[in-house]
Motif scaffolding. Structure first.
Motif, PDB file in Angstrom:
ATOM      1  N   GLY A  58      99.849   4.772  -7.869  1.00 53.28           N
ATOM      2  CA  GLY A  58      99.870   3.833  -9.420  1.00 53.28           C
ATOM      3  C   GLY A  58      98.339   3.471  -9.766  1.00 53.28           C
ATOM      4  O   GLY A  58      98.001   3.142 -10.726  1.00 53.28           O
ATOM      5  N   HIS A  59      97.381   3.720  -8.474  1.00 52.87           N
ATOM      6  CA  HIS A  59      95.837   3.240  -8.649  1.00 52.87           C
ATOM      7  C   HIS A  59      94.966   4.210  -8.531  1.00 52.87           C
ATOM      8  O   HIS A  59      93.961   4.228  -8.297  1.00 52.87           O
ATOM      9  CB  HIS A  59      95.633   1.985  -7.778  1.00 52.87           C
ATOM     10  CG  HIS A  59      96.588   0.715  -7.901  1.00 52.87           C
ATOM     11  ND1 HIS A  59      96.124  -0.159  -9.041  1.00 52.87           N
ATOM     12  CD2 HIS A  59      97.671   0.231  -7.381  1.00 52.87           C
ATOM     13  CE1 HIS A  59      97.268  -1.141  -9.132  1.00 52.87           C
ATOM     14  NE2 HIS A  59      98.125  -0.825  -8.077  1.00 52.87           N
ATOM     15  N   VAL A  60      95.614   5.406  -8.713  1.00 54.11           N
ATOM     16  CA  VAL A  60      94.675   6.523  -9.008  1.00 54.11           C
ATOM     17  C   VAL A  60      94.520   7.038 -10.383  1.00 54.11           C
ATOM     18  O   VAL A  60      95.650   6.975 -11.288  1.00 54.11           O
ATOM     19  CB  VAL A  60      95.355   7.938  -8.057  1.00 54.11           C
ATOM     20  CG1 VAL A  60      94.706   8.853  -8.667  1.00 54.11           C
ATOM     21  CG2 VAL A  60      95.563   7.519  -6.819  1.00 54.11           C
ATOM     22  N   ARG A  92      92.023  -1.058 -18.447  1.00 51.12           N
ATOM     23  CA  ARG A  92      91.631  -1.882 -17.195  1.00 51.12           C
ATOM     24  C   ARG A  92      92.791  -2.217 -16.468  1.00 51.12           C
ATOM     25  O   ARG A  92      93.865  -2.383 -17.186  1.00 51.12           O
ATOM     26  CB  ARG A  92      90.895  -3.024 -17.772  1.00 51.12           C
ATOM     27  CG  ARG A  92      89.476  -3.104 -18.264  1.00 51.12           C
ATOM     28  CD  ARG A  92      88.493  -2.846 -17.356  1.00 51.12           C
ATOM     29  NE  ARG A  92      88.295  -3.779 -16.188  1.00 51.12           N
ATOM     30  CZ  ARG A  92      87.688  -3.765 -15.084  1.00 51.12           C
ATOM     31  NH1 ARG A  92      87.117  -2.556 -14.804  1.00 51.12           N
ATOM     32  NH2 ARG A  92      87.522  -4.835 -14.555  1.00 51.12           N
ATOM     33  N   CYS A  93      92.793  -2.176 -15.118  1.00 48.96           N
ATOM     34  CA  CYS A  93      94.008  -2.522 -14.169  1.00 48.96           C
ATOM     35  C   CYS A  93      93.663  -3.632 -13.474  1.00 48.96           C
ATOM     36  O   CYS A  93      92.613  -4.180 -13.317  1.00 48.96           O
ATOM     37  CB  CYS A  93      94.203  -1.281 -13.307  1.00 48.96           C
ATOM     38  SG  CYS A  93      95.471  -1.487 -12.319  1.00 48.96           S
ATOM     39  N   ASN A  94      94.862  -4.280 -13.132  1.00 48.74           N
ATOM     40  CA  ASN A  94      94.725  -5.658 -12.335  1.00 48.74           C
ATOM     41  C   ASN A  94      94.019  -5.351 -11.111  1.00 48.74           C
ATOM     42  O   ASN A  94      93.461  -6.391 -10.359  1.00 48.74           O
ATOM     43  CB  ASN A  94      95.847  -6.138 -12.121  1.00 48.74           C
ATOM     44  CG  ASN A  94      96.745  -6.711 -13.365  1.00 48.74           C
ATOM     45  OD1 ASN A  94      96.016  -7.166 -14.293  1.00 48.74           O
ATOM     46  ND2 ASN A  94      98.060  -6.705 -13.368  1.00 48.74           N
ATOM     47  N   GLY A 126      91.786   3.132 -15.915  1.00 50.31           N
ATOM     48  CA  GLY A 126      92.403   4.264 -16.014  1.00 50.31           C
ATOM     49  C   GLY A 126      93.438   4.666 -15.073  1.00 50.31           C
ATOM     50  O   GLY A 126      94.100   5.833 -14.984  1.00 50.31           O
ATOM     51  N   CYS A 127      94.092   3.627 -14.374  1.00 53.33           N
ATOM     52  CA  CYS A 127      94.911   3.767 -13.366  1.00 53.33           C
ATOM     53  C   CYS A 127      96.258   4.164 -13.959  1.00 53.33           C
ATOM     54  O   CYS A 127      96.604   3.834 -14.780  1.00 53.33           O
ATOM     55  CB  CYS A 127      95.248   2.405 -12.459  1.00 53.33           C
ATOM     56  SG  CYS A 127      93.941   1.891 -11.437  1.00 53.33           S
ATOM     57  N   TRP A 128      96.942   5.230 -13.145  1.00 52.95           N
ATOM     58  CA  TRP A 128      98.277   5.788 -13.725  1.00 52.95           C
ATOM     59  C   TRP A 128      99.196   4.627 -13.845  1.00 52.95           C
ATOM     60  O   TRP A 128      99.652   4.670 -15.232  1.00 52.95           O
ATOM     61  CB  TRP A 128      98.766   6.643 -12.559  1.00 52.95           C
ATOM     62  CG  TRP A 128      99.966   7.667 -12.939  1.00 52.95           C
ATOM     63  CD1 TRP A 128     100.291   7.915 -14.114  1.00 52.95           C
ATOM     64  CD2 TRP A 128     101.013   7.772 -11.959  1.00 52.95           C
ATOM     65  NE1 TRP A 128     101.698   8.490 -14.044  1.00 52.95           N
ATOM     66  CE2 TRP A 128     102.125   8.671 -12.680  1.00 52.95           C
ATOM     67  CE3 TRP A 128     101.300   7.712 -10.447  1.00 52.95           C
ATOM     68  CZ2 TRP A 128     102.989   9.138 -12.164  1.00 52.95           C
ATOM     69  CZ3 TRP A 128     102.316   8.202  -9.917  1.00 52.95           C
ATOM     70  CH2 TRP A 128     103.415   8.919 -10.586  1.00 52.95           C
TER      71      TRP A 128
HETATM   72 ZN   LIG Z   1      94.697  -0.226 -10.525  1.00 50.38          ZN
END
Ligand SMILES: [Zn+2]
Length: 376
Positions: A238-240, A248-250, A255-257
């Motif tokens: 999920g974080h690739v 933006r991801c937490n 760009g995280c999946w």
């Molecule tokens: Zn992420």
């Protein structure tokens, strides 16, 4: 009820009975390549523990009719808890992972480690109170509680290392103060475990369970065992990042999946709150809404990009999709299958299907952390 302490041989016999449902001593002896007296003694122990019943007679070719031993799924229960951002799911299930009762609670916001502990303990106590009152299921006391968490869980040290969507890190799991023996696991790992508990794979086979709810996680099973990795981070696909991903991801990256494949991403344009949003989206799909159709196609394009990473890294025999988005049904697995079948380097695609455990996969898998011990 008697303590469920089984020998390795008794566990093997119980596992056989779980799959076959009912056997005579001579049938079990033949399948396990053991003598009938040996198996009869083991069956007696299982009957004494309440796990097996010897109450009816099998067909006989003459002479004394042999006893038939039947697996008793309600002989042991476990409580499963799934922690999600904003919600806590609690259930009780039996040895077949059939849910007897389930409920969900809102988690307090903002959430802290202490508030999370209190909420989980409260949820489990409420579930135990229901069990104590219930007339229909008064078969057994739960043998433990399993808790699934949406983050990296170090089960050896008992620490929730990091959970980006709960905005938490380094939470000690020994301080939950639960009224039952407790085991913890990452939510996708728990779901993968539940899936293999229900349907054990042949030796050497691998499975990737893609759990999609508020985030995306992958539980990896090789040869019947969960693969955690050296630092408990295996399966954090999920974080690739996916190609072209910028959101933006937490977790601090971009760009995280999961920013494209989570339920949150799918429902970004759907109004409402909680489970009602998913229901509304599925209703729109069923009503052939062009807007919902378009959203789903774009979602599947992004989902497929991350799934290609999973196939390239793991090349599993089977991919199982579970979690909240499984409510979409076969269109989800079929859409992914189509996309992977024409993608370079990953075709022919592995088998892709939806989890049989539906929205409860993680909570049921968490309960299976305890139940599976009877069969190992
Ligand atoms: Zn992420």
């Amino acid at each position: 009820m008697p303590a469920l302490q089984l020998t390795a041989a008794e566990s093997r016999l119980l596992e056989l009975l779980r799959r076959q449902r009912a056997l005579t001593a001579s049938e079990a002896a033949r399948l396990l390549a053991l003598s009938v007296p040996t198996v009869t003694a083991q069956l007696r122990s299982l009957v004494n523990a309440g796990l097996v019943r010897a109450d009816s007679y099998a067909e006989s070719s003459g002479g004394r009719r042999p006893l038939r031993y039947t697996f008793q799924p309600r002989a042991a229960l476990a409580v499963g808890v799934a922690v999600w951002p904003g919600t806590l799911q609690v259930l009780t299930c039996d040895l077949d992972l059939v849910t007897l009762h389930s409920c969900s609670f809102a988690l307090p916001a903002p959430l802290s480690a202490q508030r999370l502990r209190r909420a989980v303990a409260h949820g489990v106590e409420r579930e135990l109170a229901w069990l104590a009152q219930s007339q229909s299921t008064a078969a057994a006391d739960p043998i433990g509680v399993g808790v699934s968490l949406p983050g990296v869980v170090d089960t050896e040290r008992g620490v929730l290392v990091v959970a980006p969507n709960l905005f938490m890190s380094d939470v000690s799991l020994s301080e939950f103060g639960l009224p039952l023996a407790a085991l913890f696991e990452n939510e996708a790992n728990a779901a993968a475990l539940g899936e293999t508990y229900c349907r054990p794979r042949p030796r050497g086979e691998s499975l990737a369970f893609v759990s999609v709810s508020h985030g995306v996680g992958v539980g990896i099973v090789f040869d019947g065992r969960l693969h955690h990795g050296a630092s408990w981070r295996a399966g954090e696909f999920g974080h690739v990042a996916i190609p072209g991903g910028r959101r933006r991801c937490n977790c601090g990256r971009s760009g995280c999946w999961e920013q494209y494949a989570s339920q949150t991403a799918l429902l970004r344009r759907v109004r409402g709150r909680g489970a009602a949003r998913m229901e509304r989206f599925v209703q729109a799909l069923n009503a052939n809404s062009a807007a919902a159709d378009n959203s789903l196609e774009r979602y599947l394009d992004h989902f497929s990009l991350g799934l290609q990473n999973v196939v390239s890294c793991l090349d599993p025999d089977e991919i199982v999709i579970g979690g909240a988005v499984s409510a979409i049904g076969e269109r989800l697995s079929e859409g992914l299958r189509l996309r992977l079948s024409v993608a370079p380097m990953v075709s022919p695609a592995p088998l892709i299907r939806l989890s049989r455990l539906g929205l409860q996969a993680s909570a049921l898998g968490a309960a299976a952390l305890h139940l599976r011990r009877l069969f190992e």
